[in-house]
Design an enzyme around this catalytic site. Structure first.
Site, PDB file in Angstrom:
ATOM      1  N   HIS A   1       0.860  -1.187   0.000  1.00 31.37           N
ATOM      2  CA  HIS A   1       0.000   0.000   0.000  1.00 31.37           C
ATOM      3  C   HIS A   1       0.889   1.227   0.000  1.00 31.37           C
ATOM      4  O   HIS A   1       2.107   1.132   0.215  1.00 31.37           O
ATOM      5  CB  HIS A   1      -0.958   0.007   1.194  1.00 31.37           C
ATOM      6  CG  HIS A   1      -0.385  -0.570   2.442  1.00 31.37           C
ATOM      7  ND1 HIS A   1       0.643   0.033   3.121  1.00 31.37           N
ATOM      8  CD2 HIS A   1      -0.673  -1.712   3.123  1.00 31.37           C
ATOM      9  CE1 HIS A   1       0.955  -0.702   4.165  1.00 31.37           C
ATOM     10  NE2 HIS A   1       0.181  -1.779   4.199  1.00 31.37           N
TER      11      HIS A   1
ATOM     12  N   HIS B   1       4.434   1.730   7.148  1.00 37.26           N
ATOM     13  CA  HIS B   1       4.217   1.103   8.460  1.00 37.26           C
ATOM     14  C   HIS B   1       5.453   1.309   9.331  1.00 37.26           C
ATOM     15  O   HIS B   1       6.581   1.187   8.849  1.00 37.26           O
ATOM     16  CB  HIS B   1       4.087  -0.422   8.336  1.00 37.26           C
ATOM     17  CG  HIS B   1       2.751  -0.942   7.950  1.00 37.26           C
ATOM     18  ND1 HIS B   1       1.573  -0.429   8.406  1.00 37.26           N
ATOM     19  CD2 HIS B   1       2.415  -1.993   7.167  1.00 37.26           C
ATOM     20  CE1 HIS B   1       0.571  -1.135   7.909  1.00 37.26           C
ATOM     21  NE2 HIS B   1       1.049  -2.079   7.139  1.00 37.26           N
TER      22      HIS B   1
ATOM     23  N   CYS C   1       1.974  -1.875  15.408  1.00 37.64           N
ATOM     24  CA  CYS C   1       2.041  -1.378  14.029  1.00 37.64           C
ATOM     25  C   CYS C   1       1.357  -0.017  13.985  1.00 37.64           C
ATOM     26  O   CYS C   1       0.168   0.098  14.294  1.00 37.64           O
ATOM     27  CB  CYS C   1       1.371  -2.349  13.075  1.00 37.64           C
ATOM     28  SG  CYS C   1       1.377  -1.764  11.367  1.00 37.64           S
TER      29      CYS C   1
END
Lengths: 150, 150
Positions: free
Chosen positions: A68, A72, A120
């Site tokens: 994506h 992260h 995360c």
């Protein structure tokens, strides 16, 4: 009051007042993953800009192999496992950090013997994950990168 | 390549390739605090929007009692201690989360017996901390909140 500061206590395998959620919809692309949203998900925590989630992958389980646009920031806090990161497969253990840059294919895999737990951090507003193409999977396989499911 | 994804390994009391830094300039307002910038500080990690720092407060030490407009997301990962959060003093232990809302006075204090280590997530771009006024300190003291130094 507009002061919504708070301490969320950890107790055993959960956090007080935080529900365990499904990682995603049912799918063959992941196995044995749970999700807790620890900070930033509530409207009264929107000053944060990010959401801090805790994921736990059961022994032998794995998150979706995906990419994506958003990045992260991951910090492992429990167990051991491996991470598919681009075209690499890397071992991780407690307090290791994983920076997943935009559009990098990634997957978190727990070891066979113990669960892998990690924080995360993501932007509150972010794009949706994309699964890899058959060609990308073939490329990973040709490099010997052990993604799942196989 | 524009793929700067990476794993930063934790080894003993540090992270590979991450320098221990001073918490702040020398001051009487804090004691025994070290800082590691784990993710998001480098230009090639700017997609993250936030910086993930690790702070460790030595036994008996404490961070500055301060406030600022930006929020903090904190996860304790080592040791025990107490947190001044607004007008409360709260105990913290591993995996407890602390959400510090905008403009909330806060201070992290290690216990006398062991260091307190925590992750602290902040926006890359943020305002500078402000120290409490004498009136605010008097108000905290009158409520029996044990801030430091006293």
């Amino acid at each position: 009051v507009n002061d919504r500061s708070k301490v969320t206590k950890h107790a055993g395998s959960h956090w007080e007042g935080v529900s365990e959620r499904a990682y995603k919809d049912e799918s063959a692309h992941h196995r044995g993953v749970t999700r807790h949203e620890l900070m930033g998900a509530a409207d009264d925590e929107s000053a944060l800009g990010v959401i801090v989630r805790y994921f736990e992958v059961a022994p032998g389980g794995y998150s979706s192999l995906e990419r994506h646009e958003h990045a992260h920031a991951v910090v492992v806090i429990r167990g051991t496992g491996t991470v598919v990161l681009g075209e690499q497969l890397l071992a991780v253990a407690p307090f290791d950090c994983v920076y997943v840059a935009p559009n990098t294919l990634h997957q978190f895999q727990a070891s066979a013997a113990e669960a892998l737990g990690f924080l995360c951090i993501v932007d509150r507003v972010r794009d949706r994950p994309i699964l890899p193409s058959p060609a990308e999977l073939a490329a990973l396989a040709s490099r010997g990168v052990s993604f799942k499911p196989r």
